[in-house]
Motif scaffolding. Sequence first.
Motif, PDB file in Angstrom:
ATOM      1  N   SER A  65       0.927  -1.394   0.156  1.00  0.00           N
ATOM      2  CA  SER A  65       0.561  -0.426   0.123  1.00  0.00           C
ATOM      3  C   SER A  65       1.006   1.373   0.342  1.00  0.00           C
ATOM      4  N   SER A  66       1.903   1.339   0.516  1.00  0.00           N
ATOM      5  CA  SER A  66       3.058   2.566   0.843  1.00  0.00           C
ATOM      6  C   SER A  66       3.769   2.208  -0.494  1.00  0.00           C
ATOM      7  N   ALA A  67       3.905   1.487  -1.186  1.00  0.00           N
ATOM      8  CA  ALA A  67       5.052   1.832  -2.355  1.00  0.00           C
ATOM      9  C   ALA A  67       3.728   2.046  -3.837  1.00  0.00           C
ATOM     10  N   VAL A  68       2.635   2.098  -3.890  1.00  0.00           N
ATOM     11  CA  VAL A  68       1.622   2.576  -4.644  1.00  0.00           C
ATOM     12  C   VAL A  68       1.093   3.735  -4.315  1.00  0.00           C
ATOM     13  N   GLU A  69       1.572   4.011  -2.671  1.00  0.00           N
ATOM     14  CA  GLU A  69       0.980   5.796  -3.058  1.00  0.00           C
ATOM     15  C   GLU A  69       2.451   6.607  -3.128  1.00  0.00           C
ATOM     16  N   LEU A  70       3.839   5.894  -2.874  1.00  0.00           N
ATOM     17  CA  LEU A  70       4.676   6.682  -3.482  1.00  0.00           C
ATOM     18  C   LEU A  70       4.723   6.668  -4.397  1.00  0.00           C
ATOM     19  N   GLN A  71       4.500   5.405  -5.016  1.00  0.00           N
ATOM     20  CA  GLN A  71       5.243   6.186  -7.052  1.00  0.00           C
ATOM     21  C   GLN A  71       3.585   6.837  -7.720  1.00  0.00           C
ATOM     22  N   GLN A  72       2.820   6.866  -6.911  1.00  0.00           N
ATOM     23  CA  GLN A  72       1.678   7.411  -7.516  1.00  0.00           C
ATOM     24  C   GLN A  72       1.690   9.348  -7.144  1.00  0.00           C
ATOM     25  N   ARG A  73       2.532   9.408  -6.248  1.00  0.00           N
ATOM     26  CA  ARG A  73       3.667  11.004  -5.433  1.00  0.00           C
ATOM     27  C   ARG A  73       4.488  11.111  -6.742  1.00  0.00           C
ATOM     28  N   ALA A  74       5.370  10.073  -7.134  1.00  0.00           N
ATOM     29  CA  ALA A  74       6.354  10.449  -7.737  1.00  0.00           C
ATOM     30  C   ALA A  74       6.305  10.695  -9.394  1.00  0.00           C
ATOM     31  N   VAL A  75       5.253  10.067  -9.798  1.00  0.00           N
ATOM     32  CA  VAL A  75       4.229  11.002 -11.110  1.00  0.00           C
ATOM     33  C   VAL A  75       4.142  12.150 -11.350  1.00  0.00           C
ATOM     34  N   ARG A  76       3.403  12.248  -9.604  1.00  0.00           N
ATOM     35  CA  ARG A  76       3.220  13.549  -9.795  1.00  0.00           C
ATOM     36  C   ARG A  76       4.120  14.364  -9.435  1.00  0.00           C
ATOM     37  N   TYR A  77       5.231  14.551  -9.189  1.00  0.00           N
ATOM     38  CA  TYR A  77       5.813  15.039  -8.590  1.00  0.00           C
ATOM     39  C   TYR A  77       7.088  15.003 -10.214  1.00  0.00           C
ATOM     40  N   ALA A  78       7.050  14.210 -10.723  1.00  0.00           N
ATOM     41  CA  ALA A  78       8.460  14.316 -11.381  1.00  0.00           C
ATOM     42  C   ALA A  78       7.461  14.233 -13.163  1.00  0.00           C
ATOM     43  N   GLY A  79       6.147  14.204 -13.045  1.00  0.00           N
ATOM     44  CA  GLY A  79       5.264  14.758 -14.706  1.00  0.00           C
ATOM     45  C   GLY A  79       5.142  13.618 -16.080  1.00  0.00           C
ATOM     46  N   HIS A  80       5.664  12.546 -15.234  1.00  0.00           N
ATOM     47  CA  HIS A  80       5.905  11.393 -16.323  1.00  0.00           C
ATOM     48  C   HIS A  80       6.046  10.130 -15.942  1.00  0.00           C
ATOM     49  N   PRO A  81       5.575   8.874 -16.394  1.00  0.00           N
ATOM     50  CA  PRO A  81       5.738   7.719 -15.798  1.00  0.00           C
ATOM     51  C   PRO A  81       5.968   6.988 -15.403  1.00  0.00           C
ATOM     52  N   GLY A  82       7.110   6.981 -15.991  1.00  0.00           N
ATOM     53  CA  GLY A  82       8.696   6.917 -15.435  1.00  0.00           C
ATOM     54  C   GLY A  82       9.692   6.331 -16.754  1.00  0.00           C
ATOM     55  N   LEU A  83      10.538   5.523 -16.546  1.00  0.00           N
ATOM     56  CA  LEU A  83      12.009   4.916 -17.158  1.00  0.00           C
ATOM     57  C   LEU A  83      11.270   4.454 -18.544  1.00  0.00           C
ATOM     58  N   LEU A  84      10.075   3.549 -17.984  1.00  0.00           N
ATOM     59  CA  LEU A  84      10.037   1.899 -18.839  1.00  0.00           C
ATOM     60  C   LEU A  84       8.525   2.485 -19.717  1.00  0.00           C
ATOM     61  N   ALA A  85       8.109   4.090 -19.501  1.00  0.00           N
ATOM     62  CA  ALA A  85       6.852   3.947 -20.166  1.00  0.00           C
ATOM     63  C   ALA A  85       6.968   3.504 -21.334  1.00  0.00           C
ATOM     64  N   ASP A  86       7.869   3.471 -22.151  1.00  0.00           N
ATOM     65  CA  ASP A  86       8.147   3.193 -23.911  1.00  0.00           C
ATOM     66  C   ASP A  86       8.646   1.986 -23.987  1.00  0.00           C
ATOM     67  N   ASP A  87       7.347   0.872 -24.167  1.00  0.00           N
ATOM     68  CA  ASP A  87       7.550  -0.744 -24.328  1.00  0.00           C
ATOM     69  C   ASP A  87       9.399  -1.414 -23.186  1.00  0.00           C
ATOM     70  N   GLY A  88       8.498  -1.251 -22.324  1.00  0.00           N
ATOM     71  CA  GLY A  88       9.597  -1.223 -20.953  1.00  0.00           C
ATOM     72  C   GLY A  88       9.234  -2.894 -20.042  1.00  0.00           C
ATOM     73  N   ALA A  89       9.920  -3.064 -19.003  1.00  0.00           N
ATOM     74  CA  ALA A  89       9.453  -4.470 -18.790  1.00  0.00           C
ATOM     75  C   ALA A  89      10.349  -4.519 -17.210  1.00  0.00           C
ATOM     76  N   SER A  90       9.073  -4.256 -16.230  1.00  0.00           N
ATOM     77  CA  SER A  90      10.250  -3.842 -14.928  1.00  0.00           C
ATOM     78  C   SER A  90       9.633  -5.034 -14.057  1.00  0.00           C
ATOM     79  N   ARG A  91      10.692  -6.280 -13.366  1.00  0.00           N
ATOM     80  CA  ARG A  91      10.971  -7.487 -12.866  1.00  0.00           C
ATOM     81  C   ARG A  91      11.633  -7.266 -11.200  1.00  0.00           C
ATOM     82  N   GLY A  92      10.664  -7.564 -10.499  1.00  0.00           N
ATOM     83  CA  GLY A  92      11.351  -8.075  -9.006  1.00  0.00           C
ATOM     84  C   GLY A  92      11.653  -6.151  -8.458  1.00  0.00           C
ATOM     85  N   ASN A  93      11.571  -5.412  -9.313  1.00  0.00           N
ATOM     86  CA  ASN A  93      11.300  -4.339  -8.293  1.00  0.00           C
ATOM     87  C   ASN A  93       9.893  -3.549  -7.148  1.00  0.00           C
TER      88      ASN A  93
END
Length: 691
Positions: A253-281
Amino acid sequence: MSGVRWRRIASQIGRSVTVWAVATLTMLVLAGILPDFRLRSADGDSATDIAVTAALGAGAFGLLSALVWPLLVRLLLLVPALVLGLLVFFLNGALLLVALRLNPIERGTAAWETAMVVAAVMSAVASATGAALAVRDDAAYRRRLYRLADRRRRSAPPVPATPGTVFLQLDGVGHDVLLHAVDRGLMPTVARWLGTDDAGLPHSHRLTPWRTDWSSQTGASQLGILHGSNHDVPAFRWYEKDRQEVMVCNRPSSAVELQQRAVRYAGHPGLLADDGASRGNLFSGGADEQALVLSIAARRRSRENRSRSGYFAYFSDPANAVRTALSFAAEVVREIGQSTRARWTGQLPRVSRGGLYPFIRAFATVVERDVVVSAVMGDLLAGRTSVYADLVAYDEVAHHSGPASRDAEKVLRRLDRSLALIEHVAAHAPRPYRIVVLSDHGQSPGETFRSRYGLTLGDLVRAGCGLPVPRHARRTHSGAEARAAVRAALRRPVEEGTEQHRPTRASEPVVLASGNLGLVSFPDVPHRMTKEEIDARHPALLPTLAHHPGIGFLLVRSERHGGVVLGAHGAEVPLDELDDDPGPLAAFGPGAADVVRRTHSFPHTADIMVNSFHDPADGEVLAFEEQIGSHGGLGGAQSRPFLLSPVALSAPVAEGEELAGAEQVHHVLRRWLEESDEARLPADPHRERAA
């Protein structure tokens, strides 16, 4: 049909027949040595009947494993991976019993426990035989890895000719630890990349150290690396007064909240938004494809939420499942043996390694590694543009065994083999790949605060507040010093158990630990308290903490100066004067003042931030948690991770400059993705045919 295709079909048939024959021989041998497993009737059969029975049994078991096993695993996707790994033996044994019952010539029998052993051995032998036969044929080997990694990628769109990028995070491996491992020959793959092995080949990668934020832990570092912002992450765990909640980076639950805050603060979805894969993170990085990602674990499972589907890609092959289960059991036994040896030899420092820890370690070093590496292999062979994967094995072992221990060194050897496997698969991928290896933090050695002083940080804070402390803490020298500080601050003799100005229960402090970083918050005060307010309420608290030999420095808000750093001997340095007079921060090296000032600006920084003592001579810190290898604050190797990048990419920073902070690392990785997207290499016809 072309001659090449006929040869491929003939080769596949030949390998299948060979594996079948080996499985048959294995079943015959096991029937001869295991008393509860037989392939003949009670009155005996001819050797031919027994051989035919074994051949039919092995064939039926192979077919059931290929057809039924994937369905069983898909039905069990909601089962936690640890439980699924333990169910492997039971399910595999059940398939063997069914195979024996389906035999039309002779129905063999086996006890349940024997069936599980036989099935495990046969799966392992079949897997090893198939792999050995395929190694000589690169195309066959590539196709086999393709199937094992992720069957769903067959529907992937056409692969572009531009290079893809793989980011492999070796959790907790510091810059100096990596160099030491290379020098000792523990990581030959990394040595070859750096050009330091005996082959004499030019180096393909460059090694760059970088400096973490004050919160030197995976939550802050990975959030900044993947999402470009770790603003307002003061530690691994902290108390938020406005929400009246303790945030913990590895809580879903904390990880969800932190990710949402980071997306709002940075203004973009993240490093892997273009055909990326996230594994074990811990966080997704904006990737569409995710496996074992904590920030989606709290959400309802759907087509967009595939955290556990990574298990299916790996465990759908029974040989994989059996191999991982056997390795899991071996790792549990290994940890028990290592911890027993540490106790018998009187190894110091030492922490308790009993309870569930052997199983937690085995999950981190075996199950998580195998599933993540398999998922990365699938991403490579599917031609994904970017992949970010976290391998947590070293960090977990180093916490309990020590960053430079033999136990941790053995984990580094296995991690290097994982890098070599990924490099080999990348060579057969349908597009070229650049492999970047990095760490999110290091680890600093040292005994725990409790083992050195006989009380916890929470005990010390309670004593400084005039609150009762546990009996064991009252008897320690530190506890006596704390009580003396209370008496001196109150200017009256206060007997044990009769302290004055005792707060009510509602105003008792919340004391949290993140490695050697401690956080003290007063939940009944809605704002961040100032030094003046704390002194008025608990006059002995700040002097008790600042003067304790196990404390390096404190950070508190100040009505007069905005913020101050407190230390021993009455040291009190305003934040804006730290560059000229670092005071208590001098022992923590360059950059300490910058990260302390940044953390001071966070909305949810604790009322009192406590960093442990640090000895620059040996790099030791004192963890407020029960860890002899720790990270989370300032001091030693924990703040110095590494970035290992191909020389084909631009240098992370200009010569003479320092790479500082996870957010800056994010910008470097984003720049490299842009460079790869612009590097349109000519298509490789061999790769296209392989795809």
